[in-house]
Design a protein around this motif. Structure first.
Motif, PDB file in Angstrom:
ATOM      1  N   HIS A 124      27.390  39.913  25.520  1.00  0.00           N
ATOM      2  CA  HIS A 124      26.905  39.434  26.808  1.00  0.00           C
ATOM      3  C   HIS A 124      26.579  37.949  26.783  1.00  0.00           C
ATOM      4  O   HIS A 124      26.603  37.289  27.816  1.00  0.00           O
ATOM      5  N   LYS A 125      26.281  37.427  25.594  1.00  0.00           N
ATOM      6  CA  LYS A 125      25.818  36.044  25.495  1.00  0.00           C
ATOM      7  C   LYS A 125      26.797  35.065  26.121  1.00  0.00           C
ATOM      8  O   LYS A 125      26.395  34.114  26.785  1.00  0.00           O
ATOM      9  N   TYR A 126      28.086  35.293  25.920  1.00  0.00           N
ATOM     10  CA  TYR A 126      29.090  34.348  26.396  1.00  0.00           C
ATOM     11  C   TYR A 126      29.745  34.783  27.701  1.00  0.00           C
ATOM     12  O   TYR A 126      30.745  34.205  28.101  1.00  0.00           O
ATOM     13  N   LEU A 127      29.202  35.785  28.365  1.00  0.00           N
ATOM     14  CA  LEU A 127      29.877  36.316  29.544  1.00  0.00           C
ATOM     15  C   LEU A 127      29.993  35.270  30.650  1.00  0.00           C
ATOM     16  O   LEU A 127      31.039  35.143  31.291  1.00  0.00           O
ATOM     17  N   ARG A 128      28.938  34.515  30.876  1.00  0.00           N
ATOM     18  CA  ARG A 128      29.000  33.485  31.920  1.00  0.00           C
ATOM     19  C   ARG A 128      29.997  32.392  31.545  1.00  0.00           C
ATOM     20  O   ARG A 128      30.785  31.942  32.378  1.00  0.00           O
ATOM     21  N   GLU A 129      29.932  31.956  30.278  1.00  0.00           N
ATOM     22  CA  GLU A 129      30.860  30.919  29.835  1.00  0.00           C
ATOM     23  C   GLU A 129      32.303  31.418  29.880  1.00  0.00           C
ATOM     24  O   GLU A 129      33.223  30.675  30.252  1.00  0.00           O
ATOM     25  N   LYS A 130      32.508  32.672  29.507  1.00  0.00           N
ATOM     26  CA  LYS A 130      33.853  33.249  29.559  1.00  0.00           C
ATOM     27  C   LYS A 130      34.355  33.312  30.998  1.00  0.00           C
ATOM     28  O   LYS A 130      35.535  33.041  31.276  1.00  0.00           O
ATOM     29  N   THR A 131      33.467  33.653  31.915  1.00  0.00           N
ATOM     30  CA  THR A 131      33.861  33.705  33.326  1.00  0.00           C
ATOM     31  C   THR A 131      34.318  32.335  33.804  1.00  0.00           C
ATOM     32  O   THR A 131      35.330  32.203  34.508  1.00  0.00           O
ATOM     33  N   GLN A 132      33.586  31.300  33.415  1.00  0.00           N
ATOM     34  CA  GLN A 132      33.985  29.941  33.780  1.00  0.00           C
ATOM     35  C   GLN A 132      35.351  29.599  33.189  1.00  0.00           C
ATOM     36  O   GLN A 132      36.191  28.977  33.849  1.00  0.00           O
ATOM     37  N   ALA A 133      35.578  30.032  31.944  1.00  0.00           N
ATOM     38  CA  ALA A 133      36.841  29.719  31.271  1.00  0.00           C
ATOM     39  C   ALA A 133      38.016  30.432  31.938  1.00  0.00           C
ATOM     40  O   ALA A 133      39.053  29.815  32.224  1.00  0.00           O
ATOM     41  N   PHE A 134      37.873  31.738  32.189  1.00  0.00           N
ATOM     42  CA  PHE A 134      38.962  32.486  32.827  1.00  0.00           C
ATOM     43  C   PHE A 134      39.247  31.943  34.233  1.00  0.00           C
ATOM     44  O   PHE A 134      40.405  31.850  34.653  1.00  0.00           O
ATOM     45  N   THR A 135      38.192  31.582  34.946  1.00  0.00           N
ATOM     46  CA  THR A 135      38.369  31.053  36.302  1.00  0.00           C
ATOM     47  C   THR A 135      39.068  29.697  36.273  1.00  0.00           C
ATOM     48  O   THR A 135      39.982  29.432  37.068  1.00  0.00           O
ATOM     49  N   ALA A 136      38.648  28.837  35.341  1.00  0.00           N
ATOM     50  CA  ALA A 136      39.262  27.510  35.235  1.00  0.00           C
ATOM     51  C   ALA A 136      40.733  27.621  34.852  1.00  0.00           C
ATOM     52  O   ALA A 136      41.588  26.904  35.385  1.00  0.00           O
ATOM     53  N   ASP A 150      36.659  47.178  36.744  1.00  0.00           N
ATOM     54  CA  ASP A 150      35.677  47.117  37.827  1.00  0.00           C
ATOM     55  C   ASP A 150      36.062  45.908  38.676  1.00  0.00           C
ATOM     56  O   ASP A 150      35.686  44.777  38.379  1.00  0.00           O
ATOM     57  N   LEU A 151      36.851  46.160  39.706  1.00  0.00           N
ATOM     58  CA  LEU A 151      37.382  45.066  40.519  1.00  0.00           C
ATOM     59  C   LEU A 151      36.417  44.621  41.612  1.00  0.00           C
ATOM     60  O   LEU A 151      36.682  43.633  42.302  1.00  0.00           O
ATOM     61  N   HIS A 152      35.310  45.340  41.762  1.00  0.00           N
ATOM     62  CA  HIS A 152      34.380  45.028  42.846  1.00  0.00           C
ATOM     63  C   HIS A 152      33.064  44.442  42.352  1.00  0.00           C
ATOM     64  O   HIS A 152      32.214  44.064  43.163  1.00  0.00           O
ATOM     65  N   GLY A 153      32.874  44.382  41.034  1.00  0.00           N
ATOM     66  CA  GLY A 153      31.669  43.750  40.512  1.00  0.00           C
ATOM     67  C   GLY A 153      30.436  44.621  40.583  1.00  0.00           C
ATOM     68  O   GLY A 153      29.383  44.171  41.042  1.00  0.00           O
ATOM     69  N   THR A 154      30.527  45.868  40.137  1.00  0.00           N
ATOM     70  CA  THR A 154      29.353  46.730  40.074  1.00  0.00           C
ATOM     71  C   THR A 154      28.326  46.115  39.130  1.00  0.00           C
ATOM     72  O   THR A 154      28.664  45.649  38.046  1.00  0.00           O
ATOM     73  N   SER A 155      27.084  46.136  39.512  1.00  0.00           N
ATOM     74  CA  SER A 155      26.041  45.456  38.750  1.00  0.00           C
ATOM     75  C   SER A 155      25.822  46.093  37.384  1.00  0.00           C
ATOM     76  O   SER A 155      25.728  47.315  37.256  1.00  0.00           O
ATOM     77  N   ILE A 156      25.772  45.250  36.337  1.00  0.00           N
ATOM     78  CA  ILE A 156      25.398  45.701  35.003  1.00  0.00           C
ATOM     79  C   ILE A 156      24.268  44.819  34.505  1.00  0.00           C
ATOM     80  O   ILE A 156      24.101  43.683  34.948  1.00  0.00           O
ATOM     81  N   VAL A 157      23.468  45.349  33.585  1.00  0.00           N
ATOM     82  CA  VAL A 157      22.340  44.605  33.034  1.00  0.00           C
ATOM     83  C   VAL A 157      22.778  43.948  31.734  1.00  0.00           C
ATOM     84  O   VAL A 157      23.289  44.610  30.829  1.00  0.00           O
ATOM     85  N   LEU A 158      22.571  42.633  31.640  1.00  0.00           N
ATOM     86  CA  LEU A 158      22.951  41.893  30.443  1.00  0.00           C
ATOM     87  C   LEU A 158      21.861  41.991  29.382  1.00  0.00           C
ATOM     88  O   LEU A 158      20.765  42.501  29.625  1.00  0.00           O
ATOM     89  N   ASP A 159      22.187  41.498  28.185  1.00  0.00           N
ATOM     90  CA  ASP A 159      21.238  41.568  27.075  1.00  0.00           C
ATOM     91  C   ASP A 159      19.939  40.825  27.373  1.00  0.00           C
ATOM     92  O   ASP A 159      18.878  41.183  26.861  1.00  0.00           O
ATOM     93  N   ASP A 160      20.018  39.774  28.200  1.00  0.00           N
ATOM     94  CA  ASP A 160      18.805  39.002  28.501  1.00  0.00           C
ATOM     95  C   ASP A 160      18.026  39.574  29.680  1.00  0.00           C
ATOM     96  O   ASP A 160      17.045  38.986  30.134  1.00  0.00           O
ATOM     97  N   GLY A 161      18.466  40.743  30.196  1.00  0.00           N
ATOM     98  CA  GLY A 161      17.757  41.395  31.285  1.00  0.00           C
ATOM     99  C   GLY A 161      18.259  41.032  32.666  1.00  0.00           C
ATOM    100  O   GLY A 161      17.885  41.673  33.656  1.00  0.00           O
TER     101      GLY A 161
END
Length: 473
Positions: A436-448, A297-308
């Protein structure tokens, strides 16, 4: 007592099935009975008293020889036990069996010996080539969940087989591997000594790790053969690893990483782009090599995370069927990774990103890597005429990525989540929620990490990050 008449075709047709099986005596041959099963199927049996076996009171033991199913239409072939038999053919076989009994021979023993010999002949005629191809088609893995295609192809590599690109499901020999030594031999002829000679030759040629992997593959293969009654025992069951292995610790230095990226840039599609993808994403080689566009998904289609909450960033979702640990893996895509993936050509076929045929992932990685290493050494020597580097594998890029994240300041938990490790810091129930819990942290890691690689390649100082490894003096 009136003699039982031979059953006519009409009489046989009039025998109807009952709730339980029953037998009807045929007077055409002593001891011959027609069995009528509840399903309506009819078959012939010969009943007699064994001339060699005794029952519990010392009398000749009653025995039964199954002759075969009923056939009302005559066959030109010679009647054989186990084949459909007309009444006259069944009487012929029953008469022959009765003659064996008269001569002191138990016909059930004869039949058992015939079946055993037929089985031995089938095994002798079954070549190891055919058995290995059958294994690749049918083996489902220890958990019966099926093999990943990359695992199947790696197994074929050790066997000395390769997939036929023109005929899906067909395999041809490469002249190497196990079949390079054993091709054409009956499966039953392979001995423990054969395996030892094969493995010793690999060790003597400096391929100890390959010898160990070949042994592991052969153990799985021969165990499967035993389970399917193709062999009585595995010839490699008692063999241990033939070469000592040490855990690889190879990681590319900063200078090597820059050289690899620049060479990959010149190499281009497909191998060069594969190397750059492995550098940026840190996933297993075949997870990327076999990547279909449907997972991206190269365009960022919205998905719902475990925390809503909702997620709208580019993402690569590797299904559990393609991961080593059998768990779905979400890989956030940095801007650099998105740009790379968007630049890949579209080749008609099965939607694979790294392919030259459209039907199968790219192959010939060993030759491409050898050429790549030569170009990489030349690149390093542009700044140091005496430059050398230790041999490295594509998997070492994954180790470089993993250790690099920790050097950039990310925790072991996040680093393991990024590479989908099945052991380590994320354990037990936590694994279920880590998707999903680490998705934001993983995004920061891959970006860095991608920004760090970009800064290295373009000779910019890496801001707000720690260099993961200095080039060696």
């Amino acid at each position: 007592m009136a003699k039982t008449r031979a059953l006519s075709n009409l009489a046989i047709e009039q025998l109807k099935p009952r709730a339980v099986r029953y037998e009807k005596s045929d007077g055409g041959a002593a001891g011959l009975f027609l069995v009528v099963h509840p399903s309506g199927i009819k078959s012939w049996v010969f009943r007699f008293r064994s001339p060699v076996e005794r029952d519990e009171v010392g009398q000749r033991a009653p025995k039964k020889l199954t002759l075969g199913p009923l056939a009302l239409t005559p066959s030109p072939a010679q009647p054989q036990i186990g084949h459909p038999l007309t009444p006259s053919q069944a009487r012929m076989l029953a008469t022959a069996a009765a003659e064996d009994v008269r001569r002191g021979i138990d016909p059930t023993h004869v039949r058992r010996q015939e079946k055993a010999e037929a089985k031995r002949e089938a095994v002798r005629d079954n070549t190891i080539d055919a058995a290995m191809i059958e294994f690749l088609k049918r083996y489902k893995g220890r958990k019966r969940q099926g093999l990943r295609e990359s695992t199947r192809l790696l197994t074929a590599h050790y066997f000395g087989l390769k997939a036929d690109p023109e005929k899906p499901g067909e395999w041809g020999t490469t002249g190497n591997g196990v079949l390079g030594k054993w091709s054409g031999r009956p499966l039953a002829s392979i001995t423990k000594h054969d395996a030892i000679v094969l493995l010793d030759a690999l060790v003597d040629s400096g391929r100890g790790v390959t010898a160990n992997r070949t042994l592991t593959t052969l153990k799985t293969f021969f165990d499967w053969c035993v389970d399917r009654d193709m062999r009585e025992a595995s010839p490699v069951a008692s063999l241990d690893a033939v070469a000592r292995e040490t855990e690889r610790e190879r990681k590319l230095t900063a200078a090597e990483l820059v050289a690899a990226w620049k060479v990959a840039d010149r190499e281009g599609y497909p191998f060069g782009c594969l190397v750059q993808g492995l550098i940026l994403l840190g996933q297993r080689r075949d997870e990327l090599r076999e990547l279909p566009r449907t997972e991206l998904d190269l365009h960022g289609t919205s998905i719902v995370l475990d925390d809503g909450s909702r997620w709208n960033e580019p993402l690569w979702t590797i299904p559990k069927e393609r991961t080593k640990n059998g768990r779905e893996h979400l890989v956030p895509l940095s801007p650099q990774a998105v740009a790379l993936l968007k630049s890949l050509p579209t080749i008609k076929g099965k939607g694979l990103l790294f392919t030259t045929t459209g039907e199968t992932p790219i192959s010939g990685l060993s030759k491409a890597k050898k050429r790549f290493d030569e170009a990489m050494l030349a690149e390093l020597r542009k700044s140091d005429a005496n430059a050398q580097f230790e041999p490295w594998t594509l998997h070492d890029l994954r180790r470089t990525f993993y250790s690099g994240l920790q050097a950039l300041g990310f925790s072991i938990e996040i680093a393991e989540a990024c590479v989908n490790h099945s052991s380590g810091a994320i354990r037990g129930v936590a694994r279920v929620y880590a998707r999903h819990k680490y998705l934001r942290e993983k995004t920061q890691a891959f970006t860095a990490w991608a920004r760090y690689v970009d800064d290295l390649v373009n000779s910019r100082p890496a801001s707000n990050v720690f260099p993961f490894q200095r080039e060696q003096a």
